[in-house]
Enzyme design. Structure first.
Site, short mmCIF file in Angstrom:
data_model
loop_
_atom_site.label_atom_id
_atom_site.label_comp_id
_atom_site.label_asym_id
_atom_site.label_seq_id
_atom_site.Cartn_x
_atom_site.Cartn_y
_atom_site.Cartn_z
N GLY A 155 -4.15 2.43 13.59
CA GLY A 155 -4.67 3.80 13.69
C GLY A 155 -3.73 4.42 13.35
CG ASN B 155 -3.47 -1.96 21.71
OD1 ASN B 155 -3.60 -2.31 20.13
ND2 ASN B 155 -3.81 -2.00 22.53
N GLY C 126 -3.46 -4.24 14.38
CA GLY C 126 -1.75 -4.07 13.73
C GLY C 126 -0.84 -4.57 14.83
CG ASN C 127 -0.33 -1.39 18.22
OD1 ASN C 127 0.59 -1.59 17.72
ND2 ASN C 127 -0.90 -0.83 18.79
CD GLU D 163 -7.47 0.48 20.43
OE1 GLU D 163 -7.51 -0.50 20.74
OE2 GLU D 163 -6.60 0.36 20.48
CB CYS E 232 -4.38 2.38 17.71
SG CYS E 232 -5.61 1.55 16.87
C1 ZDR Z 1 -6.28 -0.40 17.52
C2 ZDR Z 1 -5.78 -2.06 16.97
N1 ZDR Z 1 -5.54 -2.29 18.89
C3 ZDR Z 1 -4.40 -1.73 16.75
O1 ZDR Z 1 -3.38 -2.41 16.82
O2 ZDR Z 1 -4.72 -2.06 15.67
C4 ZDR Z 1 -6.44 -2.24 16.65
C5 ZDR Z 1 -7.97 -2.74 17.90
C6 ZDR Z 1 -8.88 -3.18 17.10
C7 ZDR Z 1 -10.05 -1.73 17.32
N2 ZDR Z 1 -10.20 -1.70 18.76
C8 ZDR Z 1 -11.15 -2.04 17.03
O3 ZDR Z 1 -11.39 -1.63 15.08
O4 ZDR Z 1 -12.45 -2.25 16.82
#
Ligand code: ZDR
Length: 278
Positions: free
Chosen positions: A221, A13, A74-75, A209, A218
């Site tokens: 996620g 990611n 989170g990542n 996402e 994610c």
């Molecule tokens: C999923 C995500 N990359 C993570 O690692 O938590 C967070 C990115 C934000 C997500 N696409 C959103 O909440 O719109």
């Protein structure tokens, strides 16, 4: 203007990290889309902007590839913790990072980063999911045109729709993902997780996402998927979540109600890009 950046990733990611501690630069939505463009820009799922904070050690602002600002990543917070440590910006461990989802605490532990992701939120008004009169949205039927799914709605600072399935590889993610992301039940759109319980300690997860599409992993996620499955009694309180990009360890502590996520972060390269006003 020439913008200096660092490219990082957590389980594939991928993120563009912009150090704005000195100048306070924050990209416009158009600039964020350009930076994340994989053909015309740098290419990334998200942009992380590091800023000074007067409440915590730093602020992390997050932008999706579509230019929208989001509450948590989170990542991304694992990447940011590594970035801060490797550049000697702070010797504190754990760090306190201010986000739109509150203060999140990443800690470098050996080669990995463990993050106190805080408490999951089920209150439908706060996810947000437009279902009233229920304390939480759990195992609820969601209709999308001719398809029906049973889903739970959880916020890890950002909205998630968790759908248990028997065979996660069989899910047509790129066609169904965007239809759920934009479903009228989710006023801020939603991230979508399809989850298969391999055992009570291992989950296989694929994520669509919000604002970025199908990604290799994610962090929020994986936490939402784990909490959703634990809440349904389909998993124990500590699991390995296997995403296309690799594994995250997720634990939901009974006493504190906090969710802990442990996983890797990697710096890939540094560069500068000619950024126009947009
Ligand atoms: C999923 C995500 N990359 C993570 O690692 O938590 C967070 C990115 C934000 C997500 N696409 C959103 O909440 O719109």
């Amino acid at each position: 203007m020439q913008l200096r950046f660092t490219k990082m990733h957590g389980l594939g990611n991928d993120m563009i990290v912009i150090d704005s501690l000195g100048g306070g630069f924050v990209p416009t939505p158009g600039q964020a889309r350009f930076l994340c463009d994989r053909r015309r820009g740098v290419g990334a799922d998200q942009i992380l902007v590091l800023l000074p904070s007067n409440k915590a050690d730093f602020i992390m602002r997050i932008f999706n590839a579509d230019g929208s600002e989001v509450e948590m990543c989170g990542n991304g917070i694992r990447c940011l913790a590594l970035y801060i440590r490797d550049r000697g910006l702070s010797a504190k461990n754990p760090l306190a990072i201010e986000t739109l989802a509150g203060i999140i605490r990443p800690e470098i532990v050996g080669k990995l980063v463990r993050v106190d992701m805080g408490k999951p939120v089920f209150d439908p008004a706060k996810v947000p999911v437009k279902i009233r009169g229920q304390r939480k949205v759990k195992d609820t039927v969601l209709r999308v045109d001719d398809d029906t799914f049973r889903m739970s709605a959880v916020s890890m600072g950002n909205p998630h729709c968790v759908i248990p399935v028997d065979d996660v590889d069989a899910v047509p993610l790129s066609t169904i993902g965007p239809r759920i992301e934009h479903h009228p039940w989710f006023p801020k759109r939603t991230n979508v997780e399809f989850v298969e319980a391999i055992s009570r300690t291992r989950l296989k997860v694929r994520v669509w996402e919000r604002g970025a599409g199908a990604t290799l992993a994610c962090g929020t996620g994986a936490c939402a998927a784990a909490v959703g499955m634990m809440d349904l009694g389909k998993a124990g309180r500590k699991v390995t979540a296997t995403l296309p990009g690799g594994d995250l360890e997720i634990r939901w502590d009974r006493k504190t109600n906090h969710v802990w996520m442990t996983g890797p972060a990697v710096e890939v390269f540094n560069g500068s890009i000619n950024l126009k006003e947009k």
